[in-house]
Motif scaffolding. Structure first.
Motif, mmCIF file in Angstrom:
data_model
loop_
_atom_site.group_PDB
_atom_site.id
_atom_site.type_symbol
_atom_site.label_atom_id
_atom_site.label_comp_id
_atom_site.label_asym_id
_atom_site.label_seq_id
_atom_site.Cartn_x
_atom_site.Cartn_y
_atom_site.Cartn_z
ATOM 1 N N GLU A 49 -26.520 30.348 -9.136
ATOM 2 C CA GLU A 49 -26.643 30.624 -10.569
ATOM 3 C C GLU A 49 -27.765 31.631 -10.788
ATOM 4 O O GLU A 49 -28.756 31.645 -10.073
ATOM 5 C CB GLU A 49 -26.971 29.347 -11.342
ATOM 6 C CG GLU A 49 -25.899 28.282 -11.285
ATOM 7 C CD GLU A 49 -26.279 27.053 -12.091
ATOM 8 O OE1 GLU A 49 -26.423 27.182 -13.327
ATOM 9 O OE2 GLU A 49 -26.461 25.990 -11.498
ATOM 10 N N VAL A 93 -29.689 34.005 -14.243
ATOM 11 C CA VAL A 93 -29.726 34.385 -15.647
ATOM 12 C C VAL A 93 -30.033 35.874 -15.721
ATOM 13 O O VAL A 93 -31.112 36.313 -15.319
ATOM 14 C CB VAL A 93 -30.783 33.579 -16.432
ATOM 15 C CG1 VAL A 93 -30.864 34.083 -17.869
ATOM 16 C CG2 VAL A 93 -30.455 32.098 -16.400
ATOM 17 N N LYS A 101 -27.888 35.833 -19.982
ATOM 18 C CA LYS A 101 -26.583 35.225 -19.752
ATOM 19 C C LYS A 101 -26.555 34.532 -18.395
ATOM 20 O O LYS A 101 -26.956 35.109 -17.378
ATOM 21 C CB LYS A 101 -25.482 36.288 -19.805
ATOM 22 C CG LYS A 101 -24.081 35.725 -19.679
ATOM 23 C CD LYS A 101 -23.041 36.824 -19.805
ATOM 24 C CE LYS A 101 -21.621 36.270 -19.690
ATOM 25 N NZ LYS A 101 -20.603 37.342 -19.794
ATOM 26 N N ARG A 102 -26.093 33.272 -18.369
ATOM 27 C CA ARG A 102 -26.020 32.514 -17.122
ATOM 28 C C ARG A 102 -24.773 32.925 -16.336
ATOM 29 O O ARG A 102 -23.654 32.876 -16.844
ATOM 30 C CB ARG A 102 -25.994 31.013 -17.405
ATOM 31 C CG ARG A 102 -26.007 30.137 -16.153
ATOM 32 C CD ARG A 102 -25.981 28.662 -16.524
ATOM 33 N NE ARG A 102 -27.211 28.270 -17.192
ATOM 34 C CZ ARG A 102 -28.238 27.699 -16.570
ATOM 35 N NH1 ARG A 102 -28.193 27.471 -15.270
ATOM 36 N NH2 ARG A 102 -29.309 27.351 -17.252
#
Length: 200
Positions: free
Chosen positions: A48, A50, A54-55
């Motif tokens: 993951e 950012v 936005k992730r």
């Protein structure tokens, strides 16, 4: 089993950094053994990040291990390291002997096919030891790996063979970007272990 004489290992970068390609430091049997073990036993999770608020969740899977369960910030997300497994400790010992350096953490990446890669970047997080060694061990599929100078844009390409070790150190991260370019020609997984020193 190092197939290269230590005294002949040269810096593959022409200037502004030190990156040594040691070639295969594991036998084919060792490479296959650890590849199968890590593929099935590591706590893989989709990565993951950012980016611009936005992730993003990647197809590529990752895992962080260390000598302690420290917290760290990576791609603007805070995570917690898992404790080294016996297999990772064994590989760490081999890599430390070959690179003549010590490490307290390892980021593992699992690329399922050649279509999964990594964009241009440098490993310059504040949590990393400045100008410290980052030792990259390849298991599974052989892949092309690229460097690009941040100012001159000069590019260097090489193929990371199965069981091979690449060690980036000195001012490499300051002056060079690197990436794992995607390709549709590779259909099998690659596991990459990057041993590094985190400032705890």
């Amino acid at each position: 089993m190092n197939l290269f004489n230590q005294e002949t290992i040269q810096n593959i970068l022409p200037s502004d950094g030190i990156t040594n390609y040691h070639g295969a430091i594991l036998s084919q049997e060792q490479s296959h053994f650890y590849y199968q073990k890590l593929l099935s036993e590591i706590a893989w999770k989709n990565d993951e990040a950012v980016i611009f608020g936005k992730r993003i969740i990647t197809k590529r899977k990752v895992a962080w291990y260390g000598t302690t369960d420290y917290y760290y910030k990576y791609s603007n997300i805070t995570k917690q390291a898992l404790i080294f497994t016996e297999d990772l400790l064994a590989l760490k010992k081999i890599v430390e002997k070959e690179s003549n350096a010590t490490y307290n953490s390892c980021l593992l990446n699992l690329y399922h096919t050649g279509e999964e890669g990594m964009a241009w970047h440098s490993d310059g997080e504040k949590m990393l030891k400045k100008n410290g060694e980052i030792a990259s061990l390849t298991l599974g599929a052989e892949r092309k790996f690229s460097f690009k100078h941040k100012i001159t844009k000069q590019k260097i390409d090489l193929v990371l063979e199965r069981g091979s070790l690449l060690v980036m150190k000195g001012t490499t991260q300051t002056n060079w970007l690197h990436r794992l370019p995607p390709t549709k020609l590779i259909k099998t997984p690659r596991i990459n272990l990057t041993f590094r020193t985190i400032l705890i």
